[in-house]
Design a protein around this motif. Structure first.
Motif, PDB file in Angstrom:
ATOM      1  N   TYR A 145       9.282  12.856  12.943  1.00 25.25           N
ATOM      2  CA  TYR A 145       8.757  11.491  13.112  1.00 25.25           C
ATOM      3  C   TYR A 145       8.727  11.102  14.585  1.00 25.25           C
ATOM      4  CZ  TYR A 145       7.872   6.558  12.121  1.00 25.25           C
ATOM      5  OH  TYR A 145       7.321   5.304  12.059  1.00 25.25           O
ATOM      6  N   GLU A 146       9.733  11.495  15.347  1.00 28.47           N
ATOM      7  CA  GLU A 146       9.709  11.198  16.775  1.00 28.47           C
ATOM      8  C   GLU A 146       8.573  11.945  17.470  1.00 28.47           C
ATOM      9  OE1 GLU A 146      13.464  11.647  18.728  1.00 28.47           O
ATOM     10  OE2 GLU A 146      14.216   9.746  17.904  1.00 28.47           O
ATOM     11  N   ALA A 147       8.290  13.155  17.019  1.00 29.66           N
ATOM     12  CA  ALA A 147       7.140  13.886  17.559  1.00 29.66           C
ATOM     13  C   ALA A 147       5.844  13.163  17.234  1.00 29.66           C
ATOM     14  CB  ALA A 147       7.120  15.305  17.000  1.00 29.66           C
ATOM     15  N   ILE A 182       0.841  -1.201   0.000  1.00 24.17           N
ATOM     16  CA  ILE A 182       0.000   0.000   0.000  1.00 24.17           C
ATOM     17  C   ILE A 182       0.876   1.250   0.000  1.00 24.17           C
ATOM     18  CG2 ILE A 182      -1.597   1.374   1.403  1.00 24.17           C
ATOM     19  CD1 ILE A 182      -2.930  -1.235   2.237  1.00 24.17           C
ATOM     20  N   LEU A 183       1.892   1.267   0.859  1.00 21.86           N
ATOM     21  CA  LEU A 183       2.795   2.413   0.898  1.00 21.86           C
ATOM     22  C   LEU A 183       3.476   2.608  -0.450  1.00 21.86           C
ATOM     23  CD1 LEU A 183       4.455   1.973   4.419  1.00 21.86           C
ATOM     24  CD2 LEU A 183       2.645   3.571   3.767  1.00 21.86           C
ATOM     25  N   GLN A 184       3.852   1.515  -1.087  1.00 23.42           N
ATOM     26  CA  GLN A 184       4.492   1.614  -2.401  1.00 23.42           C
ATOM     27  C   GLN A 184       3.535   2.181  -3.437  1.00 23.42           C
ATOM     28  OE1 GLN A 184       5.766  -2.455  -2.892  1.00 23.42           O
ATOM     29  NE2 GLN A 184       7.721  -2.119  -1.843  1.00 23.42           N
ATOM     30  N   ASP A 207       7.755   6.701   0.968  1.00 30.25           N
ATOM     31  CA  ASP A 207       9.044   6.101   1.293  1.00 30.25           C
ATOM     32  C   ASP A 207       9.109   5.840   2.793  1.00 30.25           C
ATOM     33  OD1 ASP A 207      11.616   5.161   1.272  1.00 30.25           O
ATOM     34  OD2 ASP A 207      12.563   7.129   1.092  1.00 30.25           O
ATOM     35  N   ALA A 208       8.477   4.759   3.212  1.00 30.92           N
ATOM     36  CA  ALA A 208       8.458   4.375   4.621  1.00 30.92           C
ATOM     37  C   ALA A 208       8.305   2.863   4.696  1.00 30.92           C
ATOM     38  CB  ALA A 208       7.308   5.061   5.357  1.00 30.92           C
ATOM     39  N   SER A 209       8.716   2.294   5.826  1.00 27.20           N
ATOM     40  CA  SER A 209       8.635   0.844   5.990  1.00 27.20           C
ATOM     41  C   SER A 209       7.507   0.419   6.911  1.00 27.20           C
ATOM     42  CB  SER A 209       9.967   0.305   6.546  1.00 27.20           C
ATOM     43  OG  SER A 209      10.263   0.911   7.804  1.00 27.20           O
ATOM     44  N   HIS A 210       6.809   1.406   7.511  1.00 27.24           N
ATOM     45  CA  HIS A 210       5.728   1.087   8.448  1.00 27.24           C
ATOM     46  C   HIS A 210       4.645   2.162   8.316  1.00 27.24           C
ATOM     47  CE1 HIS A 210       4.312  -1.242  11.887  1.00 27.24           C
ATOM     48  NE2 HIS A 210       3.954  -0.115  12.463  1.00 27.24           N
ATOM     49  N   PRO A 211       3.372   1.775   8.192  1.00 22.81           N
ATOM     50  CA  PRO A 211       2.334   2.768   7.913  1.00 22.81           C
ATOM     51  C   PRO A 211       1.780   3.489   9.134  1.00 22.81           C
ATOM     52  CG  PRO A 211       1.366   0.597   7.931  1.00 22.81           C
ATOM     53  CD  PRO A 211       2.849   0.399   8.144  1.00 22.81           C
ATOM     54  N   GLU A 212       2.040   2.957  10.318  1.00 21.48           N
ATOM     55  CA  GLU A 212       1.375   3.484  11.505  1.00 21.48           C
ATOM     56  C   GLU A 212       1.681   4.965  11.707  1.00 21.48           C
ATOM     57  OE1 GLU A 212      -1.468   2.782  13.213  1.00 21.48           O
ATOM     58  OE2 GLU A 212      -0.510   0.832  13.457  1.00 21.48           O
ATOM     59  N   GLY A 213       0.628   5.731  11.993  1.00 23.62           N
ATOM     60  CA  GLY A 213       0.775   7.142  12.306  1.00 23.62           C
ATOM     61  C   GLY A 213       0.853   8.076  11.122  1.00 23.62           C
ATOM     62  N   LEU A 214       0.972   7.514   9.911  1.00 26.54           N
ATOM     63  CA  LEU A 214       1.225   8.351   8.735  1.00 26.54           C
ATOM     64  C   LEU A 214      -0.049   8.920   8.111  1.00 26.54           C
ATOM     65  CD1 LEU A 214       3.973   6.255   6.899  1.00 26.54           C
ATOM     66  CD2 LEU A 214       4.260   8.069   8.603  1.00 26.54           C
TER      67      LEU A 214
END
Length: 333
Positions: free
Chosen positions: A203-205, A143-145, A150-157
């Motif tokens: 991202y840390e925020a 799905i991200l692709q 450009d991320a390896s995990h969808p959570e929070g995005l």
């Protein structure tokens, strides 16, 4: 010869006039519908001929050839917009073309809730009857692709909000909007952040905001909850927050957090690992992001739920233990 040509010219003019009159009559005549209201869909990339056929096949009693001619004469043939439409009795061909060129589509809506995780987002998309389910067989990474993320995990995005869309829209379109909304909100709030925060990057925020979102029973407590976790990060204390532990357990969590869960060695167990977990644990909204990036200056290091949705905040362990005794063990200190 001149007389013959004149007669032919006159006949041609009469023919054109008759055709124009017939087309004008057609343009203003109400169209019979199979039912009223009637829903139909114009598929993306359709030519005017295909549009006319889709309209007729949907139960709108219009001659496709005449509709194509009217669209060309009125110069609307190249401006038809795909989407789902609703029409009612009394509609004329001219009004139909106006509707199709305005893109006056019917809209559905989907609420994606603050604090949901990506699995819950996907479930809501999958069960919505008005969406085209293009993600149903895709993994999270796929799905991200597809979204070009450009991320390896969808959570929070993805930003939690109520999204309006034309019926038969792709669920990817909704996710794409939610992704861009979250990036815009995060960039805006990051630009307005307080100084001296213990985050290396936005991202840390986002990770912190997701924890604040899950730990808050009442909206008014978000800033104070954020201040507790920021103070803990600054002092090197463990965050010790149950929602991260639960997220790390995934399907193994049975709904009742136990001591063994607090000892489970996962990347998300903030009882045994210092600092923030590796990713967000939910989709935070604007208020949680704002709290994480502008927490009030406090010396609180602990909080406990009162049982009414609010929290009691403490500066040290003794105060916290008394609050736990009062609100959790139901006895006065």
């Amino acid at each position: 010869m001149k007389r013959l040509f004149s007669r032919f010219f006159i006949l041609a003019l009469l023919g054109i006039a008759c055709l124009a009159g017939a087309l004008a009559w057609f343009a203003w005549q109400p169209i019979a519908l199979r039912e009223s209201p009637l829903d139909f869909t114009i598929e993306p990339g359709s030519t005017m001929k295909q549009v006319a056929r889709q309209v007729a096949d949907a139960g709108i009693d219009v001659e496709p050839f005449a509709l194509v001619m009217l669209a060309r004469v009125t110069r609307k043939a190249n401006w038809i917009k795909a989407g789902s439409y609703e029409v009612e009795a009394g509609l004329t061909p001219l009004a139909l073309l106006a509707k199709l060129t305005r893109g006056d589509v019917t809209q559905a809506e989907l609420a994606l809730i603050e604090g949901w995780n990506f699995r819950q987002f996907r479930a809501a998309l999958d069960r919505h009857p008005d969406l085209r389910h293009d993600t149903v067989d895709l993994s999270d990474i796929e799905i991200l692709q597809r979204l070009g993320v450009d991320a390896s995990h969808p959570e929070g995005l993805f930003f939690p909000d109520t999204y309006l869309f034309a019926r038969r829209s792709s669920d990817l379109d909704v996710l794409r909007r939610a992704y861009h909304n979250q990036q815009n909100v995060l960039a805006r709030e990051w630009a307005r952040r307080a100084g001296g925060l213990p985050y290396r990057d936005p991202y840390e925020a986002l990770i912190m905001a997701s924890i604040v979102e899950k730990e808050t029973g009442q909206a008014a407590d978000r800033p104070m909850v954020a201040s507790v976790f920021v103070n803990r990060l600054r002092s090197g204390m463990l965050l010790q927050t149950d929602p991260t532990v639960i997220y790390g357990l995934g399907a193994d969590f049975d709904g009742d957090i136990k001591k063994r869960d607090l000892l489970a060695d996962t990347p998300y167990n903030t009882y045994i690992r210092r600092g923030l977990p590796p990713t967000p644990i939910a989709m935070p909204g604007t208020a949680a992001l704002r709290a994480a990036l502008n927490p009030p200056a406090t010396d609180y290091l602990y909080f406990v739920a009162r049982g009414d949705g609010s929290s009691a905040f403490s500066r040290n362990l003794d105060e916290h233990n008394r609050a736990v005794a009062r609100y959790i063990r139901k006895r006065q200190p």
